[in-house]
Design a protein around this motif. Structure first.
Motif, PDB file in Angstrom:
ATOM      1  N   ALA A  33       0.887  -1.201  -0.001  1.00  0.00           N
ATOM      2  CA  ALA A  33      -0.134   0.180  -0.033  1.00  0.00           C
ATOM      3  C   ALA A  33       0.796   1.352  -0.028  1.00  0.00           C
ATOM      4  N   ASP A  34       2.185   1.297   0.046  1.00  0.00           N
ATOM      5  CA  ASP A  34       2.944   2.265  -0.013  1.00  0.00           C
ATOM      6  C   ASP A  34       2.782   3.063   1.177  1.00  0.00           C
ATOM      7  N   MET A  35       2.799   2.634   2.447  1.00  0.00           N
ATOM      8  CA  MET A  35       2.523   3.458   3.465  1.00  0.00           C
ATOM      9  C   MET A  35       3.909   3.789   4.172  1.00  0.00           C
ATOM     10  N   ARG A  71       6.221   7.542   9.449  1.00  0.00           N
ATOM     11  CA  ARG A  71       7.357   8.418   9.283  1.00  0.00           C
ATOM     12  C   ARG A  71       6.794   9.895   9.490  1.00  0.00           C
ATOM     13  N   PRO A  72       7.355  10.781  10.338  1.00  0.00           N
ATOM     14  CA  PRO A  72       6.851  12.173  10.198  1.00  0.00           C
ATOM     15  C   PRO A  72       6.805  12.923   9.160  1.00  0.00           C
ATOM     16  N   ASP A  73       7.719  12.763   8.049  1.00  0.00           N
ATOM     17  CA  ASP A  73       7.657  13.433   6.875  1.00  0.00           C
ATOM     18  C   ASP A  73       6.219  13.126   6.258  1.00  0.00           C
ATOM     19  N   GLU A  74       6.177  11.906   5.668  1.00  0.00           N
ATOM     20  CA  GLU A  74       5.129  11.651   4.724  1.00  0.00           C
ATOM     21  C   GLU A  74       3.768  11.324   5.638  1.00  0.00           C
ATOM     22  N   GLY A  75       3.925  10.780   6.939  1.00  0.00           N
ATOM     23  CA  GLY A  75       2.939  10.310   7.395  1.00  0.00           C
ATOM     24  C   GLY A  75       1.981  11.337   7.806  1.00  0.00           C
TER      25      GLY A  75
END
Lengths: 260, 642
Positions: A33-35, A71-75
């Motif tokens: 799912a590219d999470m 991850r803080p960036d993409e999350g």
């Protein structure tokens, strides 16, 4: 730190896979799912996933939980409303995400916060009245002593305090369905142990077992461990959901699938 | 066909690892059967965990389901607990895809990759409700077929198999299916007619169509019983791997299996010429998959499966042309992707590759020096120098690995105790190299007893006795006992003995295998079930001996039980290579040097498919010379033929 808590099912043929297997299924599904899952640092990076109480191999569930750290960036960009759908596309039939919610900072882990579970336990070969008598007697008893062998030693426990409720939820094709809320502390009581404890003379056979809910205790009331507007189904008939899971399992006609 | 799932479901609650039996893998198919279709059940005669990853079976599964007029499902040997429940409840072997009974399929096709599974083959046939002996089968019974590396000597199973397939299955599987379809279409009677038709397909061997006569311990002759049956059966070879990008949808199991990762075959065949190695002899020539196709299969496979590990499989992956580039591209295509390269040659393992592999997680690294001394490695034609091994181990430890595993064989032709103990010396030195980089350096030495295999130069060699192998293992155990950072593991010499019985046995073994099976000897490759006495008793009961079958050196002129089968290799080439081995003379890798006519290419008008005209850089590349700069073809070998 961005964390989500998910509720998912484990139904049908998939109930025969183990708790460890479930963890691997999740790791692959999240990658598919590219999470943007956060990984541990170090020599062997692992995805930061936290599973709740293990479900015995062979038991089904409407209410399994899993915490995921992103991850803080993409999350930040993850939309919680579309999350179940996005994950279900990548999960095998029988494992369906039925709710997702962000976790507030400082939320206790599932292992720390869950206090009891509600089970539907099929008792084959016994009529509802007979199981009802056993349940009534068990609830009236001061103690229900169970002896088991643990690490080669006999251990004796009183299960009575761990039995929070017992209800007959109806006849099944082959017997009776019993609903039980069982405490997790001081140790998790297994459905099979309940059946032994309430009928010491004639051990009851454990048929299909379904975990219907897990509960946490907060502000003097029990709550689902996930703040959501999508409560777990209380409907005793879970078959429609099983049917839906099985339907999703139907592969495409194999010719098309291979050509795709 | 009907699903047995409702009857199986309650039984699965009572067995160990029930996930073995549910199917439901990503990539699994539930084919619907149309009238006239040939239904194949592909059976791996070992547990699901061992059998599921088998690439050959997965390739055939996809190809058959794509082929018009055929469908295929899979089955694995049920573990003893489920087998007992199946028998108690009158239930048969079943497919994991749709849980249909095995007996309702038209073909039971077995993968034979190890000798110790032979009794499981009989057990699976029996559990399918099919007579175990081919001669007892009726027209309506499934056709029982086998493929895989062990079929290069199928004689021990000749009584039980209707047909055997030699070589690559990609093309021949459709031809077999079509012959069965037309027989079925004509009413499916006269099984003998079908067997005669199958015997006409190149690569298909029908054991019942041949008469074998014996002369004491040896075979006297093997002859076709009927006109029109070929006297010699040639293997099948796929010329271009690029035309067969399979499996396209590798099965992703829900429960843990061996090799639980994406597996992409980068080439088939190997011409390094290691004389003990049957796989390298029977799969010639080398056929590389185009590098771009490898990259595509890896990137699409990772995306589809969700795996974070990919293995580039072959018999010697470091030999793949441009391997460093390919590995670098894979590691660069995602976070936390790890690449594993099984079957690494130490002389082709460089810091460059080690450095590429460290992009992802570092699991253990395995090298196979195979023998402890240079003399012994010349005998087996594995021409890697001690310096090659130390350089590879140094590269591994310097790039962060902490565990290195070394594979060796003992019981090789002309082996002395000095050669055996050379293994301990190598291990000691490797551990010392490791400690230069990390205090926790660990070297695992894994030693197996050598089993001579058909179609190798060592097929004439009398295997070491179980007692001799045990003595050698103890020698090593004692030598390594106090060695810091070295763990010693060895394969049970008793199991090696039984492998030897089946490896070069003839048809007379059929009765032995059947007796071992009837007395409960299944899962013989599992130490908790292995029972040597079952085998020895059965041999004695049928007047056979391990001396004749296993320990005896074969003579040059002797007819071998597999002489009517062909992997392309000339028997006189193999004999010459055997003499060269005893003279400690090496043979170069023919993919980069002139052809020495082993027969595998010339006999079938084939050629190597290799992208690079020169060997990869690093080590000695099988020459025993320092080729650390690489890129040049050695013209002379150390220890050339006088």
């Amino acid at each position: 730190m961005i964390r989500f808590r998910l509720r998912h099912t484990k139904l049908g043929k998939l109930r025969f896979i183990s708790h460890r297997d479930i963890a691997r299924v999740w790791e692959r599904a999240l990658r598919k799912a590219d999470m943007p899952v956060a990984y541990t640092a170090g020599f062997s990076p692992r995805p930061k996933l936290a599973f709740g109480l293990a479900l015995s191999t062979g038991h089904e569930s409407m209410a399994e939980y899993l915490d995921i750290e992103l991850r803080p960036d993409e999350g930040l960009e993850i939309d919680v409303t579309t999350l179940p759908e996005r994950l279900n596309e990548q999960l095998p039939p029988g494992i369906d995400v039925t709710a997702a919610a962000p976790l507030a900072p400082g939320t206790l882990s599932l292992q720390e916060s869950v206090t009891s579970c509600t089970w539907r336990i099929e008792v084959p070969g016994l009529a509802p009245a007979a199981v009802s008598d056993l349940a009534t007697a068990a609830l009236a008893a001061d103690a229900l002593v169970l002896t088991r062998v643990r690490k080669g030693k006999e251990v004796t426990d009183d299960l009575r305090p761990a039995i929070l409720s017992l209800t007959i939820t109806g006849p099944t094709a082959t017997g009776t369905e019993l609903e039980a809320e069982l405490a997790v502390h001081p140790r998790s009581v297994r459905p099979a142990e309940l059946l032994r404890a309430i009928s010491p003379g004639h051990p009851l056979v454990e048929g299909r077992v379904l975990r219907v809910a897990q509960w946490t205790w907060r502000d003097g009331a029990r709550h689902e461990p996930l703040a959501t507007s999508q409560p777990p189904r209380e409907d005793p008939d879970v078959r429609p959901r099983v049917a839906a899971a099985v339907e999703r399992a139907q592969p495409q006609p194999f010719g098309e699938r291979l050509l795709a | 066909m009907t699903s047995l799932w409702p009857q199986l479901e309650p039984l699965l609650a009572q067995v160990e690892k029930p996930a073995r039996y549910i199917g439901c893998e990503d990539g699994a198919l539930e084919p619907t059967l149309s009238a006239g279709d040939v239904a194949w059940l592909l059976v791996y005669p070992d547990t699901y965990e061992i059998g599921l990853p088998n690439q050959g079976l997965q390739i055939l599964y996809e190809l058959l389901n794509e082929h018009a007029g055929a469908i295929a499902e899979r089955a694995y040997a049920p573990w003893t607990d489920l087998e007992a429940l199946l028998r108690d409840n009158g239930l048969p072997l079943f497919s994991v895809d749709t849980h249909r009974p095995a007996g309702e399929f038209d073909v039971l096709a077995f993968n034979l990759s190890a000798e110790l599974v032979y009794t499981n083959v009989l057990n699976c046939i029996d559990l399918a409700g099919v007579p175990v002996r081919a001669a007892d089968r009726a027209d309506h019974d499934p056709i029982v077929i086998a493929g895989g590396h062990c079929t290069y000597n199928p004689e021990p199973l000749a009584d039980f198999l209707d047909a055997v397939v030699l070589g690559d299955g990609e093309e021949v599987i459709a031809e077999i299916s079509d012959v069965i379809a037309s027989w079925k279409g004509a009413g499916g009677v006269e099984r003998q007619q079908l067997l005669m038709s199958l015997a006409q397909i190149t690569g298909v061997y029908v054991p019942s169509l041949y008469d074998v006569r014996f002369d004491g311990p040896a075979v006297a002759s093997i002859e076709p019983r009927y006109v029109g049956v070929p006297a010699r059966i040639e293997k099948r070879t796929v010329t271009d791997l690029g035309e067969w990008p399979y499996p396209k949808h590798q099965l992703v199991p829900l429960t843990e299996v061996v090799h639980d990762r994406l597996n992409v075959e980068v080439f088939r065949g190997c011409t390094r010429g290691c004389r003990f190695c049957q796989a390298g002899m029977i799969t010639r020539p080398v056929r590389e998959r185009p590098a771009d196709q490898v990259r595509t299969m890896v990137s699409e496979g990772l995306r589809r499966t969700g795996y974070d590990e990919v293995a580039l499989t072959s018999l010697s992956t470091a030999d793949f042309s441009g391997i460093e580039q390919v590995v670098g591209d894979i590691v660069g295509c995602g976070d936390n992707i790890s690449v594993s390269l099984p079957s690494l040659r130490v002389d082709a393992f460089t810091v460059g590759i080690a450095n590429q592999l460290q992009g992802g997680r570092r699991t253990g690294l395995t090298f196979a020096p195979e023998a402890g001394t240079w003399r012994m490695r010349q005998v087996i034609n594995k021409l890697i120098r001690e310096e090659d091994l130390y350089a590879a181990v140094d590269a591994a430890f310097s790039q962060g690995w902490r565990r290195v595993k070394l594979y060796f064989l003992t019981g090789l032709p002309s082996e002395t105790d000095e050669d055996t103990l050379g293994i301990a010396a190598l291990a000691r030195n490797c551990a010392a190299i490791g400690r230069k980089h990390t205090s926790g350096a660990s070297v695992t030495v894994s030693v197996g007893g050598f089993v001579p295999k058909p179609f190798t130069p060592f097929q004439w060699f009398g295997q070491n006795t179980a007692e001799e192998l045990t003595r050698k293992m103890y020698l090593l155990r004692d030598a390594l006992r106090r060695e810091r950072g070295v763990q010693f593991k060895w394969h049970d010499p008793k199991a090696t003995l039984v492998e030897g019985i089946a490896s070069r046995g003839d048809r007379r073994l059929g009765a032995v295998i059947e007796q071992v099976w009837r007395r409960g000897g299944t899962f013989q490759e599992w130490s908790e079930h292995f029972d040597l006495n079952l085998w020895l008793d059965a041999l004695a009961d049928h007047g056979l001996s391990v001396e004749d079958l296993v320990y005896r050196h074969r003579a040059e002129g002797e007819t071998l039980p597999w002489d009517h089968l062909s992997a392309g290799l000339h028997k006189d080439f193999l004999w010459q290579d055997w003499r060269d081995a005893l003279a400690e003379v090496g043979l170069p890798d023919c993919r980069w040097t002139p052809c020495y006519d082993c027969g595998a290419c010339t006999g079938y008008a084939l050629e190597h498919v290799v992208a690079s005209a020169v060997p990869p850089a690093g080590g000695s590349q099988g020459t025993g010379q320092d080729l650390s700069t690489g890129g040049w073809v050695p013209v002379e070998l150390v220890g050339v033929r006088p």
